[in-house]
Design a protein around this motif. Structure first.
Motif, PDB file in Angstrom:
ATOM      1  N   GLY A   1      -0.102  20.109  -4.598  1.00  0.00           N
ATOM      2  CA  GLY A   1      -1.220  19.243  -4.953  1.00  0.00           C
ATOM      3  C   GLY A   1      -0.763  18.036  -5.746  1.00  0.00           C
ATOM      4  N   PHE A   2       0.159  18.266  -6.691  1.00  0.00           N
ATOM      5  CA  PHE A   2       0.742  17.156  -7.445  1.00  0.00           C
ATOM      6  C   PHE A   2       1.427  16.172  -6.497  1.00  0.00           C
ATOM      7  CE2 PHE A   2       4.679  15.392  -9.152  1.00  0.00           C
ATOM      8  CZ  PHE A   2       4.218  14.688 -10.244  1.00  0.00           C
ATOM      9  N   TRP A   3       2.197  16.691  -5.550  1.00  0.00           N
ATOM     10  CA  TRP A   3       2.947  15.837  -4.620  1.00  0.00           C
ATOM     11  C   TRP A   3       1.997  14.997  -3.762  1.00  0.00           C
ATOM     12  CZ3 TRP A   3       7.766  14.234  -4.112  1.00  0.00           C
ATOM     13  CH2 TRP A   3       8.183  13.689  -2.903  1.00  0.00           C
ATOM     14  N   GLU A   4       0.946  15.600  -3.287  1.00  0.00           N
ATOM     15  CA  GLU A   4       0.017  14.882  -2.417  1.00  0.00           C
ATOM     16  C   GLU A   4      -0.793  13.833  -3.177  1.00  0.00           C
ATOM     17  OE1 GLU A   4      -0.033  15.068   0.806  1.00  0.00           O
ATOM     18  OE2 GLU A   4       1.520  16.623   0.806  1.00  0.00           O
ATOM     19  N   ASP A   5      -0.988  14.030  -4.472  1.00  0.00           N
ATOM     20  CA  ASP A   5      -1.821  13.122  -5.270  1.00  0.00           C
ATOM     21  C   ASP A   5      -1.000  12.185  -6.141  1.00  0.00           C
ATOM     22  OD1 ASP A   5      -4.073  14.302  -4.219  1.00  0.00           O
ATOM     23  OD2 ASP A   5      -4.303  15.726  -5.882  1.00  0.00           O
ATOM     24  N   ARG A   6       0.297  12.059  -5.882  1.00  0.00           N
ATOM     25  CA  ARG A   6       1.160  11.319  -6.802  1.00  0.00           C
ATOM     26  C   ARG A   6       0.987   9.799  -6.728  1.00  0.00           C
ATOM     27  NH1 ARG A   6       3.928  12.400  -2.255  1.00  0.00           N
ATOM     28  NH2 ARG A   6       5.574  10.980  -1.518  1.00  0.00           N
ATOM     29  N   HIS A   7       0.352   9.293  -5.675  1.00  0.00           N
ATOM     30  CA  HIS A   7       0.191   7.845  -5.527  1.00  0.00           C
ATOM     31  C   HIS A   7      -1.209   7.407  -5.933  1.00  0.00           C
ATOM     32  CE1 HIS A   7       3.500   8.253  -2.275  1.00  0.00           C
ATOM     33  NE2 HIS A   7       4.038   7.950  -3.433  1.00  0.00           N
ATOM     34  N   VAL A   8      -1.292   6.240  -6.554  1.00  0.00           N
ATOM     35  CA  VAL A   8      -2.575   5.704  -6.989  1.00  0.00           C
ATOM     36  C   VAL A   8      -3.184   4.851  -5.880  1.00  0.00           C
ATOM     37  CG1 VAL A   8      -1.596   3.606  -8.025  1.00  0.00           C
ATOM     38  CG2 VAL A   8      -3.754   4.523  -8.888  1.00  0.00           C
ATOM     39  N   ALA A   9      -4.488   4.921  -5.730  1.00  0.00           N
ATOM     40  CA  ALA A   9      -5.186   4.112  -4.729  1.00  0.00           C
ATOM     41  C   ALA A   9      -5.528   2.746  -5.325  1.00  0.00           C
ATOM     42  CB  ALA A   9      -6.458   4.807  -4.278  1.00  0.00           C
ATOM     43  N   PRO A  10      -5.544   1.692  -4.501  1.00  0.00           N
ATOM     44  CA  PRO A  10      -5.914   0.372  -5.016  1.00  0.00           C
ATOM     45  C   PRO A  10      -7.265   0.362  -5.711  1.00  0.00           C
ATOM     46  CG  PRO A  10      -5.014   0.184  -2.786  1.00  0.00           C
ATOM     47  CD  PRO A  10      -5.160   1.655  -3.080  1.00  0.00           C
ATOM     48  N   GLU A  11      -8.211   1.145  -5.194  1.00  0.00           N
ATOM     49  CA  GLU A  11      -9.548   1.174  -5.787  1.00  0.00           C
ATOM     50  C   GLU A  11      -9.502   1.670  -7.232  1.00  0.00           C
ATOM     51  OE1 GLU A  11      -8.692   2.591  -2.917  1.00  0.00           O
ATOM     52  OE2 GLU A  11      -9.625   1.153  -1.524  1.00  0.00           O
ATOM     53  N   ARG A  12      -8.575   2.596  -7.515  1.00  0.00           N
ATOM     54  CA  ARG A  12      -8.483   3.138  -8.867  1.00  0.00           C
ATOM     55  C   ARG A  12      -8.027   2.061  -9.850  1.00  0.00           C
ATOM     56  NH1 ARG A  12      -4.614   8.185 -10.626  1.00  0.00           N
ATOM     57  NH2 ARG A  12      -5.350   8.403 -12.773  1.00  0.00           N
ATOM     58  N   LEU A  13      -7.070   1.237  -9.448  1.00  0.00           N
ATOM     59  CA  LEU A  13      -6.630   0.160 -10.321  1.00  0.00           C
ATOM     60  C   LEU A  13      -7.747  -0.844 -10.561  1.00  0.00           C
ATOM     61  CD1 LEU A  13      -2.953  -0.620  -9.216  1.00  0.00           C
ATOM     62  CD2 LEU A  13      -3.777   0.892 -11.021  1.00  0.00           C
ATOM     63  N   ARG A  14      -8.510  -1.138  -9.526  1.00  0.00           N
ATOM     64  CA  ARG A  14      -9.640  -2.059  -9.698  1.00  0.00           C
ATOM     65  C   ARG A  14     -10.678  -1.466 -10.652  1.00  0.00           C
ATOM     66  NH1 ARG A  14      -8.619  -3.466  -4.131  1.00  0.00           N
ATOM     67  NH2 ARG A  14      -9.958  -1.794  -3.378  1.00  0.00           N
ATOM     68  N   GLN A  15     -10.902  -0.170 -10.543  1.00  0.00           N
ATOM     69  CA  GLN A  15     -11.856   0.482 -11.442  1.00  0.00           C
ATOM     70  C   GLN A  15     -11.387   0.412 -12.886  1.00  0.00           C
ATOM     71  OE1 GLN A  15     -12.185   4.406  -9.778  1.00  0.00           O
ATOM     72  NE2 GLN A  15     -13.464   3.745  -8.055  1.00  0.00           N
ATOM     73  N   TRP A  16     -10.078   0.575 -13.116  1.00  0.00           N
ATOM     74  CA  TRP A  16      -9.547   0.475 -14.470  1.00  0.00           C
ATOM     75  C   TRP A  16      -9.807  -0.910 -15.057  1.00  0.00           C
ATOM     76  CZ3 TRP A  16      -4.077   3.087 -13.906  1.00  0.00           C
ATOM     77  CH2 TRP A  16      -4.242   4.478 -13.845  1.00  0.00           C
ATOM     78  N   ARG A  17      -9.549  -1.926 -14.257  1.00  0.00           N
ATOM     79  CA  ARG A  17      -9.765  -3.286 -14.749  1.00  0.00           C
ATOM     80  C   ARG A  17     -11.234  -3.522 -15.078  1.00  0.00           C
ATOM     81  NH1 ARG A  17      -6.381  -8.332 -12.342  1.00  0.00           N
ATOM     82  NH2 ARG A  17      -4.266  -7.568 -12.735  1.00  0.00           N
ATOM     83  N   GLN A  18     -12.101  -3.056 -14.204  1.00  0.00           N
ATOM     84  CA  GLN A  18     -13.534  -3.248 -14.445  1.00  0.00           C
ATOM     85  C   GLN A  18     -13.982  -2.497 -15.690  1.00  0.00           C
ATOM     86  OE1 GLN A  18     -15.211  -1.926 -10.744  1.00  0.00           O
ATOM     87  NE2 GLN A  18     -14.631  -3.782  -9.629  1.00  0.00           N
TER      88      GLN A  18
END
Length: 467
Positions: free
Chosen positions: A312-329
Protein backbone atom coordinates in the motif's frame (compact mmCIF):
# COMPACT_ATOMS: atom_id res chain seq x y z
CA UNK A 1 6.44 55.36 -17.59
CA UNK A 2 9.56 54.63 -15.51
CA UNK A 3 12.83 53.50 -17.09
CA UNK A 4 12.58 49.95 -15.65
CA UNK A 5 9.00 49.53 -16.86
CA UNK A 6 9.90 50.89 -20.29
CA UNK A 7 12.85 48.49 -20.50
CA UNK A 8 10.66 45.55 -19.49
CA UNK A 9 8.04 46.49 -22.07
CA UNK A 10 10.71 46.69 -24.75
CA UNK A 11 12.14 43.28 -23.74
CA UNK A 12 8.69 41.68 -23.83
CA UNK A 13 8.10 43.09 -27.30
CA UNK A 14 11.46 41.76 -28.51
CA UNK A 15 10.81 38.33 -27.02
CA UNK A 16 7.40 38.15 -28.69
CA UNK A 17 8.88 39.26 -32.03
CA UNK A 18 11.64 36.63 -31.97
CA UNK A 19 9.87 33.67 -30.31
CA UNK A 20 6.31 34.44 -31.38
CA UNK A 21 3.56 36.07 -29.31
CA UNK A 22 2.08 32.75 -28.16
CA UNK A 23 5.32 31.92 -26.33
CA UNK A 24 5.34 35.07 -24.20
CA UNK A 25 2.69 35.90 -21.61
CA UNK A 26 2.09 38.76 -19.19
CA UNK A 27 -1.23 37.44 -17.87
CA UNK A 28 -1.39 38.14 -14.13
CA UNK A 29 -2.66 34.69 -13.18
CA UNK A 30 0.05 32.98 -15.21
CA UNK A 31 2.72 35.19 -13.66
CA UNK A 32 1.45 34.40 -10.16
CA UNK A 33 1.51 30.66 -10.90
CA UNK A 34 5.28 30.69 -11.57
CA UNK A 35 6.36 33.19 -8.93
CA UNK A 36 6.89 30.46 -6.32
CA UNK A 37 7.29 26.72 -6.11
CA UNK A 38 6.16 24.41 -3.28
CA UNK A 39 8.23 26.06 -0.55
CA UNK A 40 5.54 26.07 2.11
CA UNK A 41 4.62 29.34 3.82
CA UNK A 42 4.38 27.58 7.18
CA UNK A 43 8.08 26.66 7.32
CA UNK A 44 10.57 28.40 9.64
CA UNK A 45 11.94 30.64 6.92
CA UNK A 46 14.36 33.54 6.87
CA UNK A 47 13.19 34.39 3.35
CA UNK A 48 9.47 35.15 3.57
CA UNK A 49 7.01 35.20 0.72
CA UNK A 50 6.82 38.99 1.01
CA UNK A 51 10.30 39.04 -0.56
CA UNK A 52 9.08 37.36 -3.77
CA UNK A 53 8.52 39.49 -6.85
CA UNK A 54 6.20 38.58 -9.72
CA UNK A 55 8.06 38.24 -13.04
CA UNK A 56 7.40 40.65 -15.88
CA UNK A 57 6.74 37.82 -18.32
CA UNK A 58 6.59 34.06 -18.71
CA UNK A 59 8.47 32.70 -21.71
CA UNK A 60 7.66 29.19 -22.94
CA UNK A 61 10.49 28.01 -25.19
CA UNK A 62 9.68 25.32 -27.73
CA UNK A 63 13.28 24.28 -28.29
CA UNK A 64 16.89 25.10 -27.54
CA UNK A 65 16.94 27.90 -30.15
CA UNK A 66 14.18 29.68 -28.23
CA UNK A 67 16.20 29.39 -25.00
CA UNK A 68 19.26 30.83 -26.73
CA UNK A 69 17.26 33.78 -28.07
CA UNK A 70 15.55 34.44 -24.74
CA UNK A 71 18.82 34.43 -22.81
CA UNK A 72 20.57 36.66 -25.33
CA UNK A 73 17.73 39.18 -25.22
CA UNK A 74 17.60 39.07 -21.42
CA UNK A 75 21.36 39.52 -21.16
CA UNK A 76 21.26 42.52 -23.49
CA UNK A 77 18.53 44.07 -21.34
CA UNK A 78 20.23 43.12 -18.05
CA UNK A 79 17.10 41.25 -16.91
CA UNK A 80 17.16 38.24 -14.58
CA UNK A 81 15.98 34.79 -15.72
CA UNK A 82 14.53 32.00 -13.56
CA UNK A 83 13.87 28.54 -14.97
CA UNK A 84 10.65 26.79 -13.98
CA UNK A 85 9.98 23.07 -14.38
CA UNK A 86 7.22 21.23 -12.56
CA UNK A 87 7.16 23.74 -9.69
CA UNK A 88 7.44 20.91 -7.15
CA UNK A 89 10.60 22.13 -5.42
CA UNK A 90 10.35 22.49 -1.65
CA UNK A 91 13.19 24.99 -1.12
CA UNK A 92 12.23 28.02 -3.22
CA UNK A 93 14.74 27.17 -5.95
CA UNK A 94 12.28 28.33 -8.62
CA UNK A 95 10.95 31.35 -6.74
CA UNK A 96 11.52 34.82 -8.22
CA UNK A 97 13.19 37.39 -5.97
CA UNK A 98 14.15 39.85 -8.72
CA UNK A 99 11.84 41.31 -11.32
CA UNK A 100 12.68 39.46 -14.50
CA UNK A 101 11.41 36.71 -16.78
CA UNK A 102 10.58 33.08 -16.07
CA UNK A 103 11.50 30.39 -18.56
CA UNK A 104 8.71 27.83 -18.24
CA UNK A 105 10.45 24.76 -19.63
CA UNK A 106 7.40 22.51 -19.75
CA UNK A 107 6.89 23.14 -23.46
CA UNK A 108 10.20 21.40 -24.18
CA UNK A 109 8.69 17.99 -23.57
CA UNK A 110 10.00 15.67 -26.27
CA UNK A 111 11.45 12.26 -25.48
CA UNK A 112 14.13 12.42 -28.16
CA UNK A 113 15.39 8.84 -28.06
CA UNK A 114 15.16 5.64 -26.06
CA UNK A 115 18.11 3.34 -26.76
CA UNK A 116 17.75 -0.11 -25.16
CA UNK A 117 21.12 -1.15 -26.58
CA UNK A 118 22.82 1.78 -24.86
CA UNK A 119 20.63 1.59 -21.75
CA UNK A 120 19.96 5.29 -22.11
CA UNK A 121 17.22 7.79 -22.87
CA UNK A 122 17.53 11.35 -24.15
CA UNK A 123 14.81 13.84 -23.28
CA UNK A 124 14.22 17.56 -23.25
CA UNK A 125 14.29 19.32 -19.91
CA UNK A 126 10.51 19.78 -19.67
CA UNK A 127 9.64 16.09 -19.97
CA UNK A 128 7.69 14.94 -16.90
CA UNK A 129 9.22 11.88 -15.24
CA UNK A 130 6.00 9.87 -15.52
CA UNK A 131 5.94 10.51 -19.27
CA UNK A 132 9.53 9.38 -19.63
CA UNK A 133 8.72 6.21 -17.71
CA UNK A 134 5.78 5.63 -20.07
CA UNK A 135 8.15 5.90 -23.04
CA UNK A 136 10.53 3.42 -21.41
CA UNK A 137 7.89 0.84 -20.49
CA UNK A 138 7.53 -0.81 -23.94
CA UNK A 139 11.26 -1.53 -23.81
CA UNK A 140 10.97 -3.05 -20.32
CA UNK A 141 13.12 -0.23 -18.94
CA UNK A 142 12.62 2.13 -16.00
CA UNK A 143 13.97 5.46 -14.86
CA UNK A 144 16.01 4.95 -11.69
CA UNK A 145 14.88 8.29 -10.29
CA UNK A 146 11.54 7.84 -8.50
CA UNK A 147 10.65 10.85 -6.33
CA UNK A 148 7.21 11.36 -4.80
CA UNK A 149 6.54 13.98 -7.49
CA UNK A 150 6.96 11.63 -10.49
CA UNK A 151 3.60 12.71 -12.03
CA UNK A 152 4.68 16.39 -12.04
CA UNK A 153 8.47 16.85 -11.73
CA UNK A 154 10.55 17.38 -14.86
CA UNK A 155 13.87 16.03 -16.07
CA UNK A 156 15.57 19.44 -15.97
CA UNK A 157 14.22 20.37 -12.55
CA UNK A 158 15.25 17.15 -10.86
CA UNK A 159 18.75 17.37 -12.33
CA UNK A 160 19.04 21.00 -11.27
CA UNK A 161 18.33 20.10 -7.63
CA UNK A 162 20.11 16.72 -7.72
CA UNK A 163 16.92 15.18 -6.42
CA UNK A 164 16.75 11.81 -4.69
CA UNK A 165 13.89 9.36 -5.11
CA UNK A 166 12.47 6.25 -3.47
CA UNK A 167 14.84 3.95 -5.38
CA UNK A 168 17.86 6.13 -4.62
CA UNK A 169 19.68 3.54 -2.52
CA UNK A 170 19.95 1.24 -5.53
CA UNK A 171 20.14 3.68 -8.43
CA UNK A 172 21.51 6.87 -6.89
CA UNK A 173 20.41 10.49 -7.11
CA UNK A 174 19.28 12.09 -10.35
CA UNK A 175 22.72 13.60 -10.97
CA UNK A 176 24.29 10.15 -10.72
CA UNK A 177 22.05 8.97 -13.55
CA UNK A 178 23.07 11.74 -15.95
CA UNK A 179 25.28 10.61 -18.84
CA UNK A 180 25.29 13.91 -20.73
CA UNK A 181 23.69 17.35 -20.79
CA UNK A 182 22.81 20.12 -23.19
CA UNK A 183 23.02 23.47 -21.38
CA UNK A 184 22.63 27.08 -22.51
CA UNK A 185 24.82 29.63 -20.72
CA UNK A 186 23.74 33.16 -19.81
CA UNK A 187 25.12 34.62 -23.05
CA UNK A 188 23.37 32.03 -25.23
CA UNK A 189 26.35 29.70 -25.68
CA UNK A 190 25.24 26.06 -26.01
CA UNK A 191 27.37 23.50 -24.16
CA UNK A 192 26.89 19.80 -24.94
CA UNK A 193 28.74 17.18 -22.94
CA UNK A 194 29.54 13.73 -24.28
CA UNK A 195 26.89 11.23 -23.19
CA UNK A 196 29.07 8.31 -22.13
CA UNK A 197 29.41 6.52 -18.79
CA UNK A 198 33.12 7.30 -18.38
CA UNK A 199 35.47 9.99 -19.63
CA UNK A 200 38.99 10.92 -18.54
CA UNK A 201 39.45 14.09 -20.55
CA UNK A 202 39.12 16.64 -17.79
CA UNK A 203 36.36 17.35 -15.27
CA UNK A 204 32.95 16.10 -16.36
CA UNK A 205 31.03 19.29 -16.99
CA UNK A 206 27.59 17.77 -16.44
CA UNK A 207 28.41 17.58 -12.73
CA UNK A 208 28.90 21.35 -12.72
CA UNK A 209 25.29 21.97 -13.73
CA UNK A 210 23.62 19.13 -11.81
CA UNK A 211 22.60 20.52 -8.44
CA UNK A 212 23.35 24.14 -9.46
CA UNK A 213 19.63 25.02 -9.59
CA UNK A 214 19.99 26.84 -12.90
CA UNK A 215 22.45 29.39 -11.53
CA UNK A 216 25.23 28.36 -13.95
CA UNK A 217 23.16 27.61 -17.05
CA UNK A 218 19.80 26.45 -18.35
CA UNK A 219 19.55 22.68 -18.84
CA UNK A 220 17.66 22.06 -22.07
CA UNK A 221 18.15 18.30 -22.60
CA UNK A 222 19.73 15.31 -20.89
CA UNK A 223 20.81 11.79 -21.68
CA UNK A 224 20.10 9.54 -18.72
CA UNK A 225 21.12 6.04 -17.73
CA UNK A 226 18.02 3.84 -17.59
CA UNK A 227 17.64 0.42 -16.02
CA UNK A 228 16.04 -2.97 -16.72
CA UNK A 229 12.57 -3.44 -15.35
CA UNK A 230 13.07 -5.60 -12.23
CA UNK A 231 12.28 -9.28 -12.67
CA UNK A 232 11.12 -9.46 -9.08
CA UNK A 233 10.26 -7.06 -6.29
CA UNK A 234 9.69 -7.89 -2.62
CA UNK A 235 8.44 -5.39 -0.05
CA UNK A 236 8.45 -5.76 3.73
CA UNK A 237 6.85 -3.74 6.53
CA UNK A 238 8.55 -4.01 9.91
CA UNK A 239 7.94 -2.33 13.27
CA UNK A 240 10.72 -1.57 15.79
CA UNK A 241 10.52 -0.69 19.50
CA UNK A 242 12.28 2.65 18.97
CA UNK A 243 14.03 4.80 16.38
CA UNK A 244 17.38 3.53 17.68
CA UNK A 245 16.44 -0.11 16.99
CA UNK A 246 15.57 0.50 13.35
CA UNK A 247 18.62 2.71 12.97
CA UNK A 248 20.81 -0.14 14.23
CA UNK A 249 19.17 -2.51 11.74
CA UNK A 250 19.89 -0.07 8.91
CA UNK A 251 23.55 0.19 9.95
CA UNK A 252 23.84 -3.58 10.18
CA UNK A 253 22.44 -4.07 6.67
CA UNK A 254 24.88 -1.64 5.14
CA UNK A 255 27.76 -3.07 7.18
CA UNK A 256 27.24 -6.42 5.44
CA UNK A 257 26.99 -4.80 1.99
CA UNK A 258 23.25 -5.37 1.77
CA UNK A 259 21.75 -2.35 -0.03
CA UNK A 260 17.96 -2.38 -0.42
CA UNK A 261 16.28 -0.67 -3.33
CA UNK A 262 13.93 1.00 -0.84
CA UNK A 263 14.41 1.87 2.81
CA UNK A 264 11.85 4.30 4.20
CA UNK A 265 11.83 4.47 7.99
CA UNK A 266 9.86 6.74 10.30
CA UNK A 267 9.45 6.84 14.07
CA UNK A 268 6.52 9.18 14.84
CA UNK A 269 5.92 10.16 18.45
CA UNK A 270 3.49 7.74 20.10
CA UNK A 271 3.35 5.35 17.12
CA UNK A 272 5.33 2.28 16.04
CA UNK A 273 8.66 2.95 14.37
CA UNK A 274 7.95 1.48 10.95
CA UNK A 275 10.36 0.56 8.19
CA UNK A 276 9.34 -0.16 4.62
CA UNK A 277 12.03 -2.26 3.03
CA UNK A 278 12.17 -3.19 -0.63
CA UNK A 279 14.42 -5.33 -2.81
CA UNK A 280 14.23 -5.53 -6.59
CA UNK A 281 16.28 -6.86 -9.47
CA UNK A 282 17.07 -10.32 -10.77
CA UNK A 283 14.93 -13.12 -9.38
CA UNK A 284 17.89 -14.92 -7.81
CA UNK A 285 19.26 -11.67 -6.38
CA UNK A 286 16.03 -10.78 -4.61
CA UNK A 287 15.59 -14.35 -3.37
CA UNK A 288 18.98 -14.10 -1.66
CA UNK A 289 18.61 -10.58 -0.23
CA UNK A 290 15.15 -10.79 1.35
CA UNK A 291 15.96 -13.53 3.93
CA UNK A 292 19.15 -11.71 4.92
CA UNK A 293 17.26 -8.44 5.35
CA UNK A 294 14.60 -10.19 7.44
CA UNK A 295 17.21 -11.82 9.66
CA UNK A 296 19.08 -8.56 10.29
CA UNK A 297 15.88 -6.73 11.20
CA UNK A 298 14.76 -9.55 13.49
CA UNK A 299 18.12 -9.42 15.26
CA UNK A 300 17.33 -5.80 16.11
CA UNK A 301 13.82 -6.55 17.40
CA UNK A 302 12.08 -5.80 14.12
CA UNK A 303 8.64 -7.41 13.90
CA UNK A 304 7.33 -8.11 10.41
CA UNK A 305 3.83 -6.87 9.63
CA UNK A 306 1.33 -7.67 6.89
CA UNK A 307 3.08 -7.20 3.50
CA UNK A 308 -0.09 -5.46 2.32
CA UNK A 309 1.04 -2.44 4.38
CA UNK A 310 4.25 -2.24 2.38
CA UNK A 311 2.50 -2.68 -0.94
CA UNK A 312 0.00 0.00 0.00
CA UNK A 313 2.86 2.36 0.80
CA UNK A 314 4.50 1.54 -2.55
CA UNK A 315 1.33 2.14 -4.54
CA UNK A 316 0.61 5.46 -2.78
CA UNK A 317 4.16 6.85 -2.78
CA UNK A 318 3.54 9.45 -5.51
CA UNK A 319 1.66 12.70 -5.02
CA UNK A 320 -1.10 13.73 -7.42
CA UNK A 321 -1.05 17.21 -9.00
CA UNK A 322 -4.46 17.91 -7.48
CA UNK A 323 -3.03 17.39 -3.99
CA UNK A 324 -0.36 20.04 -4.51
CA UNK A 325 -2.98 22.47 -5.79
CA UNK A 326 -5.12 21.76 -2.73
CA UNK A 327 -2.16 22.52 -0.45
CA UNK A 328 -1.62 25.87 -2.11
CA UNK A 329 -5.29 26.76 -1.87
CA UNK A 330 -5.44 25.73 1.79
CA UNK A 331 -2.36 27.80 2.60
CA UNK A 332 -3.94 30.95 1.26
CA UNK A 333 -6.55 30.72 4.06
CA UNK A 334 -4.10 29.97 6.89
CA UNK A 335 -2.74 32.62 9.29
CA UNK A 336 0.73 33.81 8.33
CA UNK A 337 3.53 32.62 10.67
CA UNK A 338 3.90 35.15 13.45
CA UNK A 339 0.18 36.02 13.41
CA UNK A 340 -2.33 34.87 16.05
CA UNK A 341 -3.40 31.27 15.52
CA UNK A 342 -0.48 30.41 13.26
CA UNK A 343 1.81 27.38 13.42
CA UNK A 344 5.19 26.69 11.86
CA UNK A 345 5.73 23.16 10.56
CA UNK A 346 9.20 22.40 9.27
CA UNK A 347 11.15 19.37 8.15
CA UNK A 348 14.87 18.78 7.91
CA UNK A 349 16.63 16.29 5.63
CA UNK A 350 20.26 16.08 6.67
CA UNK A 351 23.21 13.84 5.92
CA UNK A 352 25.59 12.72 8.67
CA UNK A 353 28.26 10.09 9.21
CA UNK A 354 26.35 7.14 10.62
CA UNK A 355 28.35 7.15 13.85
CA UNK A 356 27.09 10.67 14.63
CA UNK A 357 23.39 10.23 13.92
CA UNK A 358 22.23 9.20 17.40
CA UNK A 359 24.37 11.85 19.18
CA UNK A 360 22.91 14.40 16.78
CA UNK A 361 19.35 13.30 17.52
CA UNK A 362 19.94 13.73 21.26
CA UNK A 363 21.46 17.20 20.88
CA UNK A 364 18.89 18.36 18.33
CA UNK A 365 16.07 17.28 20.63
CA UNK A 366 17.53 19.59 23.29
CA UNK A 367 17.73 22.47 20.81
CA UNK A 368 14.12 22.07 19.76
CA UNK A 369 12.88 21.68 23.33
CA UNK A 370 14.74 24.83 24.36
CA UNK A 371 12.87 26.79 21.70
CA UNK A 372 9.44 25.37 22.47
CA UNK A 373 9.31 23.18 19.36
CA UNK A 374 7.67 19.76 19.24
CA UNK A 375 9.51 16.96 17.45
CA UNK A 376 6.96 14.78 15.69
CA UNK A 377 9.16 12.22 13.98
CA UNK A 378 12.67 11.02 13.28
CA UNK A 379 13.32 8.93 10.20
CA UNK A 380 15.82 7.53 7.72
CA UNK A 381 15.78 7.37 3.96
CA UNK A 382 17.80 4.70 2.13
CA UNK A 383 20.42 4.21 4.82
CA UNK A 384 21.75 5.20 8.22
CA UNK A 385 23.36 8.45 7.03
CA UNK A 386 20.26 10.19 5.65
CA UNK A 387 18.22 11.51 8.57
CA UNK A 388 14.92 13.39 8.55
CA UNK A 389 12.74 15.05 11.16
CA UNK A 390 9.46 16.95 11.39
CA UNK A 391 9.03 19.74 13.95
CA UNK A 392 6.40 22.37 14.76
CA UNK A 393 5.67 25.32 17.01
CA UNK A 394 2.76 27.66 17.61
CA UNK A 395 3.78 31.12 16.35
CA UNK A 396 1.19 33.59 17.63
CA UNK A 397 3.77 36.40 17.66
CA UNK A 398 6.88 37.42 15.74
CA UNK A 399 8.91 36.41 18.81
CA UNK A 400 7.47 32.89 18.53
CA UNK A 401 8.42 32.81 14.86
CA UNK A 402 11.94 33.94 15.72
CA UNK A 403 12.26 31.06 18.22
CA UNK A 404 11.21 28.57 15.53
CA UNK A 405 13.58 29.99 12.92
CA UNK A 406 16.50 30.06 15.35
CA UNK A 407 15.85 26.47 16.41
CA UNK A 408 15.86 25.15 12.86
CA UNK A 409 19.01 27.10 12.01
CA UNK A 410 20.78 25.82 15.12
CA UNK A 411 19.79 22.25 14.25
CA UNK A 412 21.15 22.66 10.72
CA UNK A 413 24.37 24.25 11.99
CA UNK A 414 24.81 21.38 14.43
CA UNK A 415 24.75 19.02 11.44
CA UNK A 416 27.54 21.03 9.84
CA UNK A 417 29.53 21.08 13.09
CA UNK A 418 29.32 17.28 13.22
CA UNK A 419 30.74 16.96 9.71
CA UNK A 420 27.42 16.52 7.89
CA UNK A 421 25.45 18.36 5.21
CA UNK A 422 22.29 20.37 5.87
CA UNK A 423 20.29 18.93 2.94
CA UNK A 424 20.49 15.67 1.00
CA UNK A 425 17.47 15.64 -1.29
CA UNK A 426 15.84 18.96 -2.23
CA UNK A 427 18.67 21.42 -2.88
CA UNK A 428 19.44 24.60 -0.92
CA UNK A 429 17.40 27.02 -3.02
CA UNK A 430 16.24 30.15 -1.26
CA UNK A 431 15.37 28.45 2.01
CA UNK A 432 18.94 27.51 3.05
CA UNK A 433 20.91 30.08 1.04
CA UNK A 434 21.90 31.98 4.19
CA UNK A 435 23.80 28.92 5.50
CA UNK A 436 25.71 28.13 2.30
CA UNK A 437 28.89 29.96 3.39
CA UNK A 438 28.92 27.93 6.58
CA UNK A 439 28.26 24.74 4.59
CA UNK A 440 31.03 25.21 2.04
CA UNK A 441 33.56 27.64 3.53
CA UNK A 442 36.08 28.66 0.87
CA UNK A 443 34.31 26.27 -1.49
CA UNK A 444 31.54 28.85 -1.84
CA UNK A 445 34.13 31.32 -3.12
CA UNK A 446 35.03 28.75 -5.78
CA UNK A 447 31.36 28.47 -6.75
CA UNK A 448 31.07 32.25 -6.90
CA UNK A 449 34.10 32.40 -9.19
CA UNK A 450 32.46 29.86 -11.50
CA UNK A 451 29.24 31.89 -11.38
CA UNK A 452 31.15 35.04 -12.32
CA UNK A 453 32.83 33.28 -15.24
CA UNK A 454 29.66 31.73 -16.64
CA UNK A 455 27.15 34.44 -15.71
CA UNK A 456 29.04 37.72 -15.12
CA UNK A 457 25.81 39.69 -14.97
CA UNK A 458 24.42 37.46 -12.21
CA UNK A 459 21.20 37.08 -14.20
CA UNK A 460 20.52 33.34 -13.86
CA UNK A 461 18.29 32.44 -10.89
CA UNK A 462 19.55 35.20 -8.58
CA UNK A 463 19.30 34.86 -4.81
CA UNK A 464 19.79 31.09 -4.70
CA UNK A 465 22.58 28.94 -3.25
CA UNK A 466 24.23 31.91 -1.51
CA UNK A 467 25.95 32.87 -4.77
Amino acid sequence: MGTDQAGSTDLIARLAAVLGPTRVSTDADELAAVTRDQLRRRRALHARESELVAPVAVVRPGGVADVVSALQLAAAAGVAVVQYGGGTGLMGGAATVTRGIVLDMRGMNRVIEVSPDDRSATAEAGVVLAELNAALAPHRLILGHDPWTVPIATVGGTISTNSLGYRGAKYGSMAEQVLGLEVVLADGTVVTTRAVPRSSTGPRLQHLFAGAEGAFGVITAATLRVFPEPERRELLALDFPSFAHGFAASRAMYATGLVPALLDYGAPRGEPARMYLGFEGLTEEVAALVPRGRAICAAHDGIERDPALAWGFWEDRHVAPERLRQWRQAESHEPRPGAPGSTVVDYLHVSLPASRVLPYVERAEAIFAGHGMAVHEWGLWHGPELLSTVVSRATDTTADLSHATDAVDQALMLVQDLGGSMEYVHGAGLRDAHLMAREHGSGLDVMRSIKQALDPGGLLNPGKLGL
